[in-house]
Design an enzyme around this catalytic site. Structure first.
Site, PDB file in Angstrom:
ATOM      1  N   CYS A  67      -0.119   3.929   2.550  1.00  0.00           N
ATOM      2  CA  CYS A  67       0.240   3.470   3.896  1.00  0.00           C
ATOM      3  C   CYS A  67       1.694   3.808   4.205  1.00  0.00           C
ATOM      4  O   CYS A  67       2.023   4.242   5.312  1.00  0.00           O
ATOM      5  CB  CYS A  67       0.035   1.965   4.024  1.00  0.00           C
ATOM      6  SG  CYS A  67      -1.671   1.411   3.812  1.00  0.00           S
ATOM      7  N   CYS A 104       0.838  -1.219   0.000  1.00  0.00           N
ATOM      8  CA  CYS A 104       0.000   0.000   0.000  1.00  0.00           C
ATOM      9  C   CYS A 104       0.867   1.259   0.000  1.00  0.00           C
ATOM     10  O   CYS A 104       1.509   1.575   1.015  1.00  0.00           O
ATOM     11  CB  CYS A 104      -0.925  -0.025   1.209  1.00  0.00           C
ATOM     12  SG  CYS A 104      -1.842   1.503   1.486  1.00  0.00           S
TER      13      CYS A 104
END
Length: 316
Positions: free
Chosen positions: A56, A53
């Protein structure tokens, strides 16, 4: 109030679920140990993320920095890899990442997912910390020094400046950056006549406390010391008796009364001057009057009463 998050059965129900693998039971035990138990006294930031991600990875360092900055306030960060801890992610019904929740008292209390900048996250944490009974190192220290600060203020109000200075110096060793401690010590030093030391202490105060009311009060008290030296006021009173419109004499009289510790007399002189000519010297009397109130503490009953006198004068 616990935040209404999409739990299917609740984490306690998950713990009781039968048929879990050893890894899943370990994940649940780890969640209890790392999140639920610490959240009983502290604030836990729960970050759902994954290695693949991109957002993230961008948000991760921000969360880590904020958590480090707020560690002494009772805040900690726990990261949950949705690929590794699937049973936890499933329980929270995580559909997109990053997803960030705040936990306190074993319950989710805020969804921090919308906040992506350091400033936004800190603002949200400050609001939560102001509402919740989080028990961190800073909160414990504040609870410890609060009665000591009250003692120092009481001694200073009684007129024992030397003892008040000693008390505030001792508290400063415990909490050197506390604005109430800095402000109290500055005002005690001023009362002792140590204006240079008081000014140096204010100049060295951390930038983040510069706007605190306790620091503003101390600055106002220091500004008032420049008004006039403590001296007899007979000559100024004679000038006013001869010419009631001698505004300079009335202004100097207010300063001398302040220096002599007569704040009632100073307030009377300044209000009299404002009533006679509120625009004199670019409103100097009103500015000095407000400094006098701020130096006394804006929540002080005397200051509130004097503010009402000013309002009555200006608006009636």
């Amino acid at each position: 109030m616990p935040l209404d998050l999409p739990f299917e059965h609740g984490i306690n129900a998950l713990v009781a679920t039968l048929g879990l693998s050893a890894d899943e039971r370990d994940a649940i035990a780890k969640f209890q140990k790392d999140v639920l138990e610490p959240s009983m006294t502290g604030l836990v930031i729960l970050d759902f993320w994954a290695e693949w991600c991109g957002p993230c990875k961008q948000l991760g360092p921000v969360l880590e920095k904020v958590a480090a900055d707020y560690a002494t306030k009772g805040v900690r960060l726990v990261k949950v890899d949705v690929d590794q801890d699937k049973v936890i992610a499933a329980q929270f019904r995580i559909q997109s990442i990053p997803t960030i929740y705040a936990f306190f008292g074993g319950q989710p209390v805020a969804d921090l997912t919308p906040y992506r900048s350091e400033g936004q996250i800190k603002k949200a944490l400050d609001q939560l910390l102001g509402q919740l009974n989080v028990q961190g190192e800073e909160q414990a220290l504040e609870a410890e020094i609060e009665p000591l600060i009250a003692m120092g203020e009481e001694v200073l109000d009684s007129g024992d400046a030397a003892r008040a200075t000693n008390i505030f110096r001792q508290i400063q060793e415990m909490a050197p950056d506390n604005p109430q401690v800095i402000g109290g010590l500055v005002r005690a030093l001023i009362a002792e006549g140590h204006k240079d030391e008081a000014r140096a202490l204010l100049d060295s105060a951390p930038a983040e406390v510069a706007g605190d009311p306790a620091i503003a009060r101390a600055k106002a008290a220091l500004a008032l010391t420049a008004a006039a030296p403590a001296e007899p006021t007979d000559a100024l009173e004679q000038r006013l008796a001869a010419n009631p419109d001698d505004h300079e004499a009335r202004y100097e009289l207010a300063g001398a009364r302040m220096a002599n510790g007569d704040r009632d007399g100073a307030a009377d002189a300044l209000l009299d001057l404002i009533q006679r000519d509120r625009g004199w010297n670019d409103g100097a009397a009103r500015t000095r009057f407000l400094q006098l109130l701020e130096a006394s503490g804006l929540e002080d009953p005397w200051a509130r009463a004097q503010r009402r006198r000013l309002s009555a004068l200006l608006f009636t």
